[in-house]
Motif scaffolding. Structure first.
Motif, PDB file in Angstrom:
ATOM      1  N   PHE A 257     -26.633 -21.844 -93.114  1.00  0.00           N
ATOM      2  CA  PHE A 257     -25.317 -21.953 -93.697  1.00  0.00           C
ATOM      3  C   PHE A 257     -24.876 -20.458 -94.147  1.00  0.00           C
ATOM      4  CE2 PHE A 257     -22.228 -22.966 -96.978  1.00  0.00           C
ATOM      5  CZ  PHE A 257     -21.297 -23.659 -96.245  1.00  0.00           C
ATOM      6  N   THR A 259     -25.924 -17.508 -93.417  1.00  0.00           N
ATOM      7  CA  THR A 259     -25.643 -16.506 -92.297  1.00  0.00           C
ATOM      8  C   THR A 259     -24.675 -16.788 -91.406  1.00  0.00           C
ATOM      9  OG1 THR A 259     -27.438 -17.622 -91.043  1.00  0.00           O
ATOM     10  CG2 THR A 259     -28.264 -15.765 -92.332  1.00  0.00           C
ATOM     11  N   GLU A 260     -24.206 -18.308 -91.317  1.00  0.00           N
ATOM     12  CA  GLU A 260     -23.124 -18.585 -90.279  1.00  0.00           C
ATOM     13  C   GLU A 260     -22.059 -18.814 -90.826  1.00  0.00           C
ATOM     14  OE1 GLU A 260     -25.002 -21.255 -87.315  1.00  0.00           O
ATOM     15  OE2 GLU A 260     -26.739 -19.972 -86.684  1.00  0.00           O
ATOM     16  N   ARG A 261     -21.718 -19.353 -91.709  1.00  0.00           N
ATOM     17  CA  ARG A 261     -20.391 -19.803 -92.382  1.00  0.00           C
ATOM     18  C   ARG A 261     -19.925 -19.146 -93.612  1.00  0.00           C
ATOM     19  NH1 ARG A 261     -18.913 -24.829 -91.342  1.00  0.00           N
ATOM     20  NH2 ARG A 261     -16.818 -23.873 -92.111  1.00  0.00           N
ATOM     21  N   THR A 262     -20.701 -18.042 -94.138  1.00  0.00           N
ATOM     22  CA  THR A 262     -20.017 -17.467 -95.563  1.00  0.00           C
ATOM     23  C   THR A 262     -19.876 -15.970 -95.017  1.00  0.00           C
ATOM     24  OG1 THR A 262     -22.236 -16.777 -96.354  1.00  0.00           O
ATOM     25  CG2 THR A 262     -21.637 -18.954 -97.158  1.00  0.00           C
ATOM     26  N   THR A 263     -18.915 -15.566 -95.957  1.00  0.00           N
ATOM     27  CA  THR A 263     -18.505 -14.121 -95.945  1.00  0.00           C
ATOM     28  C   THR A 263     -19.658 -13.380 -96.039  1.00  0.00           C
ATOM     29  OG1 THR A 263     -17.835 -14.117 -98.076  1.00  0.00           O
ATOM     30  CG2 THR A 263     -16.148 -14.619 -96.550  1.00  0.00           C
ATOM     31  N   LEU A 264     -20.555 -13.737 -97.122  1.00  0.00           N
ATOM     32  CA  LEU A 264     -21.479 -12.944 -97.341  1.00  0.00           C
ATOM     33  C   LEU A 264     -22.608 -12.752 -96.104  1.00  0.00           C
ATOM     34  CD1 LEU A 264     -23.274 -11.831 -99.997  1.00  0.00           C
ATOM     35  CD2 LEU A 264     -24.546 -13.945 -99.896  1.00  0.00           C
ATOM     36  N   ARG A 266     -21.846 -13.139 -93.181  1.00  0.00           N
ATOM     37  CA  ARG A 266     -21.075 -12.260 -92.120  1.00  0.00           C
ATOM     38  C   ARG A 266     -21.130 -10.848 -92.417  1.00  0.00           C
ATOM     39  NH1 ARG A 266     -16.471 -13.440 -89.132  1.00  0.00           N
ATOM     40  NH2 ARG A 266     -17.518 -15.501 -88.789  1.00  0.00           N
ATOM     41  N   ARG A 267     -21.137 -10.562 -93.608  1.00  0.00           N
ATOM     42  CA  ARG A 267     -21.068  -9.044 -93.992  1.00  0.00           C
ATOM     43  C   ARG A 267     -22.470  -8.585 -93.681  1.00  0.00           C
ATOM     44  NH1 ARG A 267     -16.931 -10.457 -98.729  1.00  0.00           N
ATOM     45  NH2 ARG A 267     -14.986  -9.999 -97.292  1.00  0.00           N
ATOM     46  N   TYR A 269     -24.500  -9.189 -91.407  1.00  0.00           N
ATOM     47  CA  TYR A 269     -24.498  -8.982 -89.962  1.00  0.00           C
ATOM     48  C   TYR A 269     -23.587  -7.621 -89.593  1.00  0.00           C
ATOM     49  CZ  TYR A 269     -27.050 -13.057 -88.662  1.00  0.00           C
ATOM     50  OH  TYR A 269     -28.033 -14.009 -88.447  1.00  0.00           O
ATOM     51  N   ALA A 270     -22.492  -7.462 -90.109  1.00  0.00           N
ATOM     52  CA  ALA A 270     -21.700  -6.579 -89.682  1.00  0.00           C
ATOM     53  C   ALA A 270     -22.316  -4.913 -90.414  1.00  0.00           C
ATOM     54  CB  ALA A 270     -20.186  -6.706 -90.594  1.00  0.00           C
ATOM     55  N   GLY A 340     -28.382  -6.332 -87.104  1.00  0.00           N
ATOM     56  CA  GLY A 340     -26.997  -7.014 -86.466  1.00  0.00           C
ATOM     57  C   GLY A 340     -27.309  -8.120 -85.702  1.00  0.00           C
TER      58      GLY A 340
END
Lengths: 394, 506
Positions: A257, A259-264, A266-267, A269-270, A340
């Motif tokens: 959840f 890794t795939e759904r939160t801004t945390l 997502r960032r 990975y960025a 990434g």
């Protein structure tokens, strides 16, 4: 660039494009079938399935954290030592100092997070390569375990602490075997997975995204559902759901959840994908790297507690070389060394592949020497497969 | 004098861009030949064709060198024939000594064992020749840029150079270092070395060049013989910039509103060289709906300025005030700069602007992820809608927003970068080379987007090396040179000649 949804592509073509995603699942199934045959069915006996989870739980738990560290573009070589150190700390606190179990547990977790924070601080804010910082950490905490235990094994633990690892969920329905709680949980998990999958499909359909063909979706979910039901059935006919399995599943779901759904997530990975671009997009790259290490420390501590509880003793050698199994699991699971990319589910499956191989090879009596060689080759093959497919895509 | 080198009708195409179009170049034995042209005119590409960086077969046309047709497949091939190129970014290994650098890849050795005595002796001779008083064992790291340049030339001499190519050799040098370098080139000429020098500094060109070839938009425009006495800076400037507008610009009406951003006393020091000031006391204002250009050559400090303004992403000891809508704004970190209403579209979109492995959707929301999330949980539906909206509005040509950004063309990638910043809803957009490496059609579309932004009342700062682009798009142009604004021109009074003159005649 030419993917269109109007002309529904065949299952074969879709598989070809997403070989990297499916390859892993197929590999796990193939390995399990192989060992099921060569061990004359021992692999999937209820006792052995239960053992598989107990034996590999700490690897899987640490793989979750390692995935985030690797996705953010770093590596943590210290997790084996930290795990051993926390086990030693727990033993000394509980057995030698008679600290209450709950308090020792909390203290150990806090200690693990502080270790992660200390290492993360040097990596994130001083830009010291994580390889070096955590190599140092590996030596430091290996030494500190030895010192803490004075070179001896400390144990046994009280029963309440052992429950962490070797306990089972009691059957709520009060029947003996099969354990209905386990079956119900398995069924619930299957339904949940199906519901989430269908919801995702409808989202993809609404926006016209390239989605897996319905046939493949059904096949994949049928395999997953069958596997879950099979495993829970086997577990139910032994002693039910191990506590460790529950913690593992809960943690895995939480990390998927995050890794795939939160801004945390997502960032993170960025940051791993392109740290400079992320920074210039207003992402606090240092803080995220720091947090990835704190989280790793947390999970390494948890793994240390579970490992010590299972062995019912803390030994100075606990955790030696474990970091390599954890890292291997993450890379087998498809994460990229450059950061990434990589998925939580991939890391978990990677850990299971390692675990099933360890277990299966031990059952048929392959020596530890050959086991290492084979594991090494599997790691290389997995990453080669990944790189090969990536080159083909590009 | 006979021709040492003849390049005939050289044409080099990159995907979507014709970098060189039937360029001719004739260099005579023993002369110093200057090549002049704007950034992006194709000078460096031409030299890469010559030196074999772009191997024979990857371009059309013919190279005749020293009487025979040459087909260089690599730098090694051209070096074997005595063609040595010294790039703007020096190719020295900082932690090796001068001697080691000079003979790197070309060691004086028998069976792999280096003969150090011989290496040092020969290095000393070469250093004397180029007038560098340093010990052969000194580390290159300890030398200034000027001396490093001399090491590069010594390295070229060690390889029996016949044709020496220097790409902007004095760009990073001080006045006295530049003079010394030019003297050295004249001396080498006396010893029979032929040189090609690429330079923006026309006074230097006039001083040493025997012949000047001007390149513009990938085509050779003129070849001027200095000894015939017709070489003037005006003539070169006219040839460099005197194009009819190669591409048109969408019409735009002017509608400047009140001041959005004001900058006072902006100073920036180099991040590593503590005593080097990169930006000197800049002041600027940009009003709502205004497009303000910053003109200047590469290395003039434009990008450093933009980065320092955007969350202090460049430099140290940054001082100065930023006012947004008349109020002092905190732009000390990137998140704060974004919160203050700034957005920065980087010059290098691949390494600084995008995450190439991620999808369009994820890149679009990157700078304002919280707007599609609730309590830190991303709503994928909302995110998709946002990405779709900008994909349509900016006409990104792709089947779906789930496409990997790395697979898009340059123009479409730039539109994704713009999408990202538009979604962050800034007041001030800094666009650094927004159309670099983009084909003509996509350029026109980007111009259209910029006009839409200014119509919507945004303040736009546009940095560009392409002067026609600035003239076609901007309401006002600041001219920058060596970290200073050396002039400010309103659109009506600006011309390429005026900008060029401000730059080259410091």
């Amino acid at each position: 660039m030419t993917t269109t949804t109007a002309s529904a592509p065949g299952i074969g073509a879709y598989l070809g494009r997403h070989m990297r995603d499916y390859g892993l699942l197929f590999a796990l199934i193939a390995i399990m079938v192989f060992f099921q045959i060569v061990t004359d069915g021992t692999l999937l006996r209820p006792v052995n399935i239960t053992n598989l989870f107990l034996q590999n739980s700490y690897i899987i738990i640490m793989a979750l954290g390692m995935l985030l560290v690797i996705v953010s573009g770093h590596i943590d070589l210290s997790v084996g030592s930290v795990m051993g150190f926390i086990g030693a700390l727990a033993a000394v606190m509980i057995v030698s100092w008679n600290v209450p179990v709950w308090l020792a547990t909390v203290a150990c977790i806090a200690c693990g997070m502080s270790i992660g924070a200390a290492q993360g601080y040097f990596v994130a804010y001083w830009k010291i390569p994580s390889f070096i910082v955590t190599l140092a950490g590996m030596l430091v905490f290996r030494g500190m375990s030895l010192w803490l235990l004075a070179g001896q094994s400390v144990g046994p633990f009280p029963r309440s602490f052992q429950q962490l690892s070797t306990g089972f969920i009691p059957d709520l329905f009060g029947l003996d075997r099969p354990n209905m709680t386990a079956l119900a949980a398995g069924l619930a998990a299957v339904l949940l997975i199906l519901w989430l999958g269908l919801r995702n499909r409808s989202h993809n359909a609404r926006y016209g995204f390239d989605d897996e063909p319905m046939g493949l979706f059904l096949l994949r979910n049928a395999i997953v559902a069958a596997a879950i039901l099979f495993v829970t059935w086997k577990l139910a006919s032994f002693r039910g759901l191990p506590n460790v399995l529950i913690s593992m599943v809960v943690l895995t779901v939480v990390y998927v959840f995050v890794t795939e759904r939160t801004t945390l997530g997502r960032r993170i990975y960025a940051v791993g994908g392109n740290a400079k671009a992320a920074k210039l997009s207003g992402i606090r790259t240092e803080r995220l790297t720091f947090l990835a290490f704190v989280n790793m420390g947390f999970l390494a501590a948890l793994a240390g507690l579970i490992f010590a509880a299972r062995l019912n003793t803390a030994t100075p050698k606990a955790g030696f070389g474990v970091e390599l199994d954890v890292i291997a699991a993450v890379f087998i699971g498809g994460a990229s060394m450059a950061g990434g990319s990589g998925k939580v589910v991939g890391a978990v499956i990677g850990a299971f592949i390692m675990g099933v191989m360890n277990n299966g090879m031990s059952i048929i009596g392959i020596g530890i020497d050959y086991q290492q060689v084979i594991k090494g080759l599997v790691l290389l093959a997995a990453v080669f497969f990944d790189v090969y497919n990536k080159n083909k895509e590009a | 004098m006979t021709a040492l080198l003849e390049m005939r009708a050289i044409t080099k195409t990159f995907p979507g861009v014709k970098a060189l179009d039937k360029v001719d170049l004739v260099v005579r034995e023993g002369e110093i030949h200057a090549i002049c042209g704007e950034n992006g005119a194709g000078k460096s590409t031409l030299m890469k064709v010559l030196s074999g960086v772009y191997p024979a077969g990857s371009y059309d046309g013919e190279i005749v060198y020293d009487g025979t047709t040459a087909a260089f497949r690599s730098i090694r091939d051209s070096e074997d024939r005595g063609i040595i190129i010294i790039h703007q970014e020096l190719a020295l290994v900082p932690l090796l000594s001068i001697a080691e650098n000079i003979y790197l890849g070309n060691e004086i050795a028998t069976r792999g064992v280096i003969n150090w005595a011989d290496t040092f002796r020969r290095t000393e001779a070469l250093l004397r020749k180029v007038g560098l008083r340093e010990a052969p064992g000194a580390l290159v790291e300890k030398l200034g840029v000027g001396k490093q340049q001399l090491v590069e030339i010594a390295k070229a001499l060690s390889k029996d150079v016949r044709l020496l190519i220097l790409d902007e050799p004095t760009a990073a040098l001080s006045e006295s270092d530049s003079q010394a370098l030019l003297d050295l080139l004249l001396e080498l000429k006396a010893q029979g070395v032929t040189s090609i020098i690429i330079s923006h500094k026309l006074n230097e060109v006039r001083r040493i060049a025997d012949t000047v070839t001007v390149i513009r938009d990938g085509a050779s425009i003129s070849t001027i013989d200095a000894r015939a006495g017709v070489l003037t800076e005006d003539r070169i400037v006219r040839d460099m910039v005197g194009r009819d507008m190669a591409h048109r610009y969408p019409d735009r009406e002017r509608h400047a509103g009140e001041t959005v951003i004001e900058l006072r006393g902006w100073n920036v020091w180099h991040p590593e060289q503590r005593d080097r000031q990169v930006i000197h006391d800049l002041a600027m204002t940009v009003r709502a709906g205004e497009v303000v250009g910053i003109a200047g050559l590469m290395g003039s400090g434009r990008t450093e300025f933009a980065m320092s303004l955007f969350g202090r992403s460049y430099g140290r000891n940054i001082s100065g005030e930023v006012l947004i809508h008349g109020k002092l704004a905190d732009t000390s970190t990137v998140p704060r700069a974004i919160a203050s209403g700034l957005a920065y579209v980087t010059e290098d979109r691949k390494s600084l602007g995008l995450i190439l492995d991620e999808t369009i959707r994820r890149n679009t929301t990157l700078a304002n992820l919280d707007a599609v999330a609730r309590n830190g949980v991303i709503s994928e539906g909302q995110e998709t809608q946002v990405a779709e909206k900008y994909r349509r509005a900016l006409r990104v040509r792709t089947p779906s927003v789930m496409q990997r950004v790395g697979n898009l063309s340059g123009g479409n990638q730039q539109k994704v970068v713009l999408s990202k910043w538009l979604f962050a809803e800034p007041e001030v957009l800094i666009l650094d080379e927004p159309t670099r490496g983009i084909d003509v059609g996509a350029k026109y579309e980007i111009y259209g987007i910029i006009n839409d932004l200014s119509r919507a009342g945004k303040a736009v700062i546009m940095i560009s090396s392409e002067m026609p682009e600035l003239l076609g798009m901007c309401d006002r142009i600041y001219v920058m040179n060596e970290g200073r604004f050396v002039g400010e021109l309103a659109a009506e009074e600006a011309s390429q000649e005026r900008i060029m003159s401000l730059i080259v005649r410091e």
